[in-house]
Motif scaffolding. Structure first.
Motif, PDB file in Angstrom:
ATOM      1  N   SER A  61      -5.068   1.609  -2.466  1.00 17.47           N
ATOM      2  CA  SER A  61      -5.928   1.239  -1.344  1.00 17.47           C
ATOM      3  C   SER A  61      -5.692  -0.218  -0.956  1.00 17.47           C
ATOM      4  O   SER A  61      -5.067  -0.986  -1.687  1.00 17.47           O
ATOM      5  CB  SER A  61      -7.392   1.438  -1.725  1.00 17.47           C
ATOM      6  OG  SER A  61      -7.758   0.527  -2.757  1.00 17.47           O
ATOM      7  N   LYS A  62      -6.221  -0.595   0.212  1.00 19.90           N
ATOM      8  CA  LYS A  62      -6.085  -1.966   0.678  1.00 19.90           C
ATOM      9  C   LYS A  62      -6.774  -2.933  -0.282  1.00 19.90           C
ATOM     10  O   LYS A  62      -6.228  -3.993  -0.599  1.00 19.90           O
ATOM     11  CB  LYS A  62      -6.696  -2.100   2.081  1.00 19.90           C
ATOM     12  CG  LYS A  62      -6.615  -3.507   2.660  1.00 19.90           C
ATOM     13  CD  LYS A  62      -7.215  -3.542   4.064  1.00 19.90           C
ATOM     14  CE  LYS A  62      -7.161  -4.964   4.640  1.00 19.90           C
ATOM     15  NZ  LYS A  62      -7.735  -5.015   6.011  1.00 19.90           N
ATOM     16  N   ARG A  63      -7.956  -2.537  -0.773  1.00 17.06           N
ATOM     17  CA  ARG A  63      -8.698  -3.407  -1.693  1.00 17.06           C
ATOM     18  C   ARG A  63      -7.910  -3.618  -2.985  1.00 17.06           C
ATOM     19  O   ARG A  63      -7.813  -4.752  -3.493  1.00 17.06           O
ATOM     20  CB  ARG A  63     -10.058  -2.784  -1.997  1.00 17.06           C
ATOM     21  CG  ARG A  63     -10.902  -3.616  -2.957  1.00 17.06           C
ATOM     22  CD  ARG A  63     -12.270  -2.992  -3.169  1.00 17.06           C
ATOM     23  NE  ARG A  63     -13.027  -2.940  -1.928  1.00 17.06           N
ATOM     24  CZ  ARG A  63     -14.266  -2.449  -1.843  1.00 17.06           C
ATOM     25  NH1 ARG A  63     -14.863  -1.947  -2.922  1.00 17.06           N
ATOM     26  NH2 ARG A  63     -14.896  -2.447  -0.682  1.00 17.06           N
ATOM     27  N   ILE A  82       0.836  -1.207   0.000  1.00 17.68           N
ATOM     28  CA  ILE A  82       0.000   0.000   0.000  1.00 17.68           C
ATOM     29  C   ILE A  82       0.869   1.254   0.000  1.00 17.68           C
ATOM     30  O   ILE A  82       0.624   2.194  -0.771  1.00 17.68           O
ATOM     31  CB  ILE A  82      -0.940  -0.005   1.223  1.00 17.68           C
ATOM     32  CG1 ILE A  82      -1.974  -1.137   1.096  1.00 17.68           C
ATOM     33  CG2 ILE A  82      -1.643   1.337   1.373  1.00 17.68           C
ATOM     34  CD1 ILE A  82      -2.802  -1.361   2.340  1.00 17.68           C
TER      35      ILE A  82
END
Length: 312
Positions: free
Chosen positions: A32-34, A26
């Motif tokens: 983003s994490k997703r 990240i």
């Protein structure tokens, strides 16, 4: 950044790190994490042997090194590399004798037809002006290797007034205004000194000599070794904001800018043998500086200007 470009960079990141966390991905790619989870899943689908480690100190581990695909550059990266290479164009001497022409030709050979056309277009719309290198330097490669290998060198150094043999411990080399310089520890004087590389006429590695510990010293902080001698003469000049801008472009470790009651001053020291240098240096500032002290320096600068007037 396109996903394909990001995955290509992520392959190299993973192969270099071997072990990493989701937070590392990240932070490295500013995603983003997703998106990071999706990209890691994409890497696994591509056959990258990743092993997930769970728990408080978990993360991902590369089971075995992978064969990376050939390096490819985006248009933005191509432009960035092209801009960087222009710095080579004005130097006849570079470490490892890299010539601008050969690097430029190899660079263009690796581009697509579209990228070459973009570079041709860029050349017609962007100009690069550099200070041309005035003198060839014969020992840049040796100086650079000595700095990385922490070696002591015996050099023959020639100035306008004399030729001396010096023992130095090189720290780094840099180019400025058409000259190459070598930041070094002068073991004869046990002090920090900067040598003009084109004035170094011979080099010999010296063995079995006590060295100074330079661990953690870089080109940016090497001046911490600099110290004035007992004979150094302090000076102070009032300076304008325009003068400060000029000082930033050409400054020395013996000088600094100091603020006093909303006024700015150029303060520092010079050695008795450096009078000619300090006079020429201060004269280059024109009306952006005014000498406050010492009075002798002010008189010497006046004499310098009068000599110029009489010469005209």
């Amino acid at each position: 950044m396109k996903k394909s470009e990001r995955l290509n960079q992520m392959l190299r990141f993973v192969n270099q790190r071997q072990r990493f966390t989701l937070k590392d991905v990240i932070n490295e790619f500013q995603i983003s994490k997703r998106t990071a989870l999706r990209d890691i899943a994409s890497l696994e689908e591509m056959g990258v042997p990743l092993y997930a480690e769970y728990g408080r100190y978990g993360g991902y581990r590369l089971v075995k090194p992978i064969t990376l695909p050939p390096i490819s550059f985006s248009s933005q990266e191509v432009f960035a590399l092209y801009f960087a290479m222009q710095a080579l164009q004005s130097f006849t001497s570079t470490p490892f004798e890299i010539s601008y022409r050969s690097v430029h030709e190899k660079f263009l050979e690796g581009l697509t037809t579209k990228q070459r056309k973009q570079i041709d277009s860029l050349q017609k719309r962007v100009a690069f002006f550099h200070a041309e290198q005035l003198h060839e330097c014969a020992y840049l490669e040796e100086l650079l290797l000595a700095s990385t290998n922490n070696q002591i060198l015996s050099i023959v150094y020639t100035t306008e007034k004399q030729t001396t043999i010096r023992r130095i411990q090189p720290i780094s080399i840099y180019a400025m205004k058409g000259y190459w310089y070598c930041q070094s520890l002068d073991l004869n004087k046990k002090a920090y000194r900067v040598f003009r590389c084109d004035r170094i006429k011979s080099i010999e590695v010296v063995e079995d000599v006590d060295m100074i510990d330079v661990e953690g010293i870089t080109i940016e902080n090497a001046h911490v070794f600099w110290k004035p001698t007992d004979q150094a003469i302090p000076f102070k000049c009032e300076i304008t904001k325009t003068g400060i801008e000029q000082f930033i472009q050409s400054q020395f470790p013996s000088m600094k800018i100091k603020e006093e009651h909303n006024d700015y001053y150029l303060v520092g020291t010079y050695e008795p043998t450096e009078v000619d240098f300090i006079i020429r240096y201060l004269a280059s500032f024109g009306k952006t500086i005014r000498i406050v002290e010492p009075v002798s320096l002010k008189e010497q600068l006046k004499a310098y200007y009068l000599d110029l007037i009489n010469y005209i």
